[in-house]
Design a protein around this motif. Structure first.
Motif, PDB file in Angstrom:
ATOM      1  N   GLY A 123       0.856  -1.149   0.017  1.00  0.00           N
ATOM      2  CA  GLY A 123       0.093   0.045  -0.069  1.00  0.00           C
ATOM      3  C   GLY A 123       0.771   1.373  -0.166  1.00  0.00           C
ATOM      4  N   LEU A 124       0.335   2.328  -0.403  1.00  0.00           N
ATOM      5  CA  LEU A 124       1.025   3.417  -0.642  1.00  0.00           C
ATOM      6  C   LEU A 124       1.058   4.183   0.498  1.00  0.00           C
ATOM      7  CD1 LEU A 124      -0.243   5.429  -4.046  1.00  0.00           C
ATOM      8  CD2 LEU A 124       1.861   4.621  -3.442  1.00  0.00           C
ATOM      9  N   THR A 125       2.355   4.859   0.707  1.00  0.00           N
ATOM     10  CA  THR A 125       2.341   5.699   2.058  1.00  0.00           C
ATOM     11  C   THR A 125       2.690   7.368   1.737  1.00  0.00           C
ATOM     12  OG1 THR A 125       4.831   5.328   2.032  1.00  0.00           O
ATOM     13  CG2 THR A 125       3.527   4.049   3.392  1.00  0.00           C
ATOM     14  N   LYS A 126       2.973   7.302   0.296  1.00  0.00           N
ATOM     15  CA  LYS A 126       2.997   8.810   0.215  1.00  0.00           C
ATOM     16  C   LYS A 126       2.527   8.682  -1.543  1.00  0.00           C
ATOM     17  CE  LYS A 126       6.715  10.308   2.818  1.00  0.00           C
ATOM     18  NZ  LYS A 126       8.146  10.950   2.924  1.00  0.00           N
ATOM     19  N   LYS A 127       2.144  10.021  -1.888  1.00  0.00           N
ATOM     20  CA  LYS A 127       1.750  10.209  -3.171  1.00  0.00           C
ATOM     21  C   LYS A 127       2.175  11.682  -3.692  1.00  0.00           C
ATOM     22  CE  LYS A 127      -2.838   9.729  -4.268  1.00  0.00           C
ATOM     23  NZ  LYS A 127      -4.069   9.049  -4.075  1.00  0.00           N
ATOM     24  N   ILE A 128       2.264  11.871  -4.775  1.00  0.00           N
ATOM     25  CA  ILE A 128       2.564  13.264  -5.501  1.00  0.00           C
ATOM     26  C   ILE A 128       1.255  13.754  -5.882  1.00  0.00           C
ATOM     27  CG2 ILE A 128       3.082  12.594  -7.941  1.00  0.00           C
ATOM     28  CD1 ILE A 128       5.627  14.267  -7.525  1.00  0.00           C
ATOM     29  N   ILE A 129       1.081  15.006  -5.393  1.00  0.00           N
ATOM     30  CA  ILE A 129      -0.287  15.903  -5.650  1.00  0.00           C
ATOM     31  C   ILE A 129      -0.045  17.121  -6.130  1.00  0.00           C
ATOM     32  CG2 ILE A 129      -1.491  14.397  -4.705  1.00  0.00           C
ATOM     33  CD1 ILE A 129      -2.198  16.586  -2.760  1.00  0.00           C
ATOM     34  N   GLY A 130      -0.909  17.762  -7.014  1.00  0.00           N
ATOM     35  CA  GLY A 130      -0.676  19.325  -7.039  1.00  0.00           C
ATOM     36  C   GLY A 130      -0.844  20.203  -6.015  1.00  0.00           C
TER      37      GLY A 130
END
Lengths: 98, 368
Positions: free
Chosen positions: B277-284
């Motif tokens: 599972g993701l712990t970090k993600k890139i967003i605007g």
């Protein structure tokens, strides 16, 4: 976490989850909801959906949220996030009108 | 260092050069605003010869390429282009790739964050020699035509037929009695074409395209402006956020991956991270006000703690403010939240991407 921020997150998360699950089912996408980044482009680049898929998206929003996306409103259909923005904005308008 | 093949032409147009991973690139033409305007309003011509280029015979290409990249090459129909990536054994992104199924050959175009020799080593480790994968990087040039009016230039030089090409497709067109490759594949969110041609035709092709662009009030661009255009259009940029983050899942590149594929370089590592599972993600992220502290590498703070790092940033002329991408903890990775930037009172807000509506989305080429 302050309640107002928690509220914004929970509301958005609920719309995103409903929309993604319906989208994956309708288009039979080979991804889980977590796989679909909310900013991924829907048309052309990214998921590369075609005009028939776009119709499914419009129906998905209509059925799941009782909200109509106006014809030819390609601006709304740029990404999952822009669709979610539109849904939340329309829900707010409906809430104010009620 | 691999030098720019069209250097004389570019120098004559006041281009400044830089280098990326041992490859010389035409960086800018000294007028950022003009370059931006060419592509958003008209058409810009950019030398993309820095890309690594390979040609593989059809008979051996499928096995070779499928073992190499994350996307499914076998599902890419004749005449179409697959947009995917090449990772290392740790599942960290190494190259952003276009793979074209072009009749009796496959063409691989890479934007990579390693030098030519390292990329070749990765290809060799997957059996490039046995697959007869030919490195044509030094033999071919690539010119990018991008912009709201890019189709006008492509049409003028290659004929009306180009208007029928869908996004992510390839076709051969004659130029000076030689068949050259035309990819319909831009990353600016406006119309885009990549032209791959033998080096000997480079100067003629460059001047022909530039003259055609000038007729439409377009002109020459450097590679640097593409960083801003990609960010505004939320196209993945391996030379910006991709240089820092490298995990394709945190970058939101799952759409480039076929999770049902048998194997490719880095598959085990990527699959493991997906299961965990993701712990970090890139967003605007968008600046509120001038926001001088909103720069690459800055920490975004919440309740006194860093919750994100800014990975890419640019000024958006359309929005008249700075925008960027930041790597957030997943529990806060939602649009509509306001944060401060470390060491200042500057505020940023998380936003939905892409934040602009490109003009090209309002044009239907097949109806022109």
């Amino acid at each position: 976490m302050p309640e107002d921020i928690q509220r914004i997150i929970e509301r958005r998360k609920a719309v995103i989850t409903t929309f993604k699950e319906d989208l994956i089912n309708r288009l039979n996408l080979p991804y889980t909801a977590e796989d679909l980044h909310e900013d991924v482009s829907l048309i052309g680049a990214g998921l590369g959906l075609d005009s028939l898929d776009v119709l499914e998206i419009v129906l998905c929003v209509e059925n799941a949220f009782n909200i109509k996306i106006p014809d030819n409103n390609t601006s709304v259909l740029r990404s999952i996030n822009t669709i979610v923005d539109f849904i939340i904005s329309e829900q707010d308008k409906q809430g104010e009108a009620a | 260092m691999r030098t720019v093949p069209l250097k004389n032409n570019l120098e004559a147009n006041n281009v400044t050069f830089g280098d990326r991973f041992g490859i010389e690139i035409p960086l800018l033409t000294h007028d950022n605003d003009k370059e931006y305007g060419y592509i958003r309003d008209s058409v810009g011509i950019t030398d993309f010869s820095f890309m690594q280029k390979y040609v593989i015979p059809e008979e051996t290409a499928l096995d070779f390429l499928d073992g190499l990249v994350a996307g499914n090459v076998a599902k890419t129909r004749f005449g179409r282009v697959l947009h995917t990536f090449l990772a290392n054994d740790d599942g960290q992104i190494v190259a952003d790739c276009f793979i074209a199924n072009n009749d009796e050959e496959y063409v691989l175009l890479c934007e990579s964050i390693v030098d030519d020799a390292t990329l070749q080593q990765i290809l060799d480790s997957q059996g490039a020699a046995e697959a007869e994968c030919k490195n044509v990087t030094d033999e071919q040039i690539v010119i990018s035509i991008d912009g709201f009016k890019a189709w006008s230039v492509a049409k003028e030089v290659f004929g009306t037929d180009v208007l029928g090409l869908p996004y992510l497709s390839i076709e051969m067109y004659p130029f000076e009695d030689t068949e050259i490759h035309l990819f319909r594949a831009g990353k600016t969110s406006e119309f885009g074409y990549l032209i791959m041609a033998p080096k000997e035709l480079g100067e003629k092709l460059f001047s022909t395209l530039l003259e055609a662009a000038k007729k439409h009030k377009g002109g020459l661009c450097g590679v640097a402006i593409h960083n801003d255009l990609r960010l505004e259009g939320r196209f993945f940029n391996i030379f910006a956020e991709g240089m820092h983050v490298k995990d394709p899942l945190s970058l939101g590149l799952q759409w480039m991956i076929d999770f049902d594929k048998d194997s490719y370089i880095g598959q085990e590592a990527i699959q493991k991270r997906r299961e965990e599972g993701l712990t970090k993600k890139i967003i605007g992220v968008s600046a509120l006000g001038d926001c001088d502290s909103f720069t690459e590498g800055a920490h975004i703070m919440y309740e006194g703690k860093s919750v994100a790092t800014v990975e890419a940033v640019c000024y958006s002329p359309i929005l008249n403010r700075k925008i960027g991408l930041a790597l957030f903890s997943v529990d806060l990775a939602y649009a509509g939240l306001t944060f401060t930037v470390e060491g200042s009172d500057d505020q940023v807000t998380t936003i939905s991407m892409p934040p602009i509506m490109p003009k090209s989305l309002s044009v239907k080429l097949d109806e022109l």
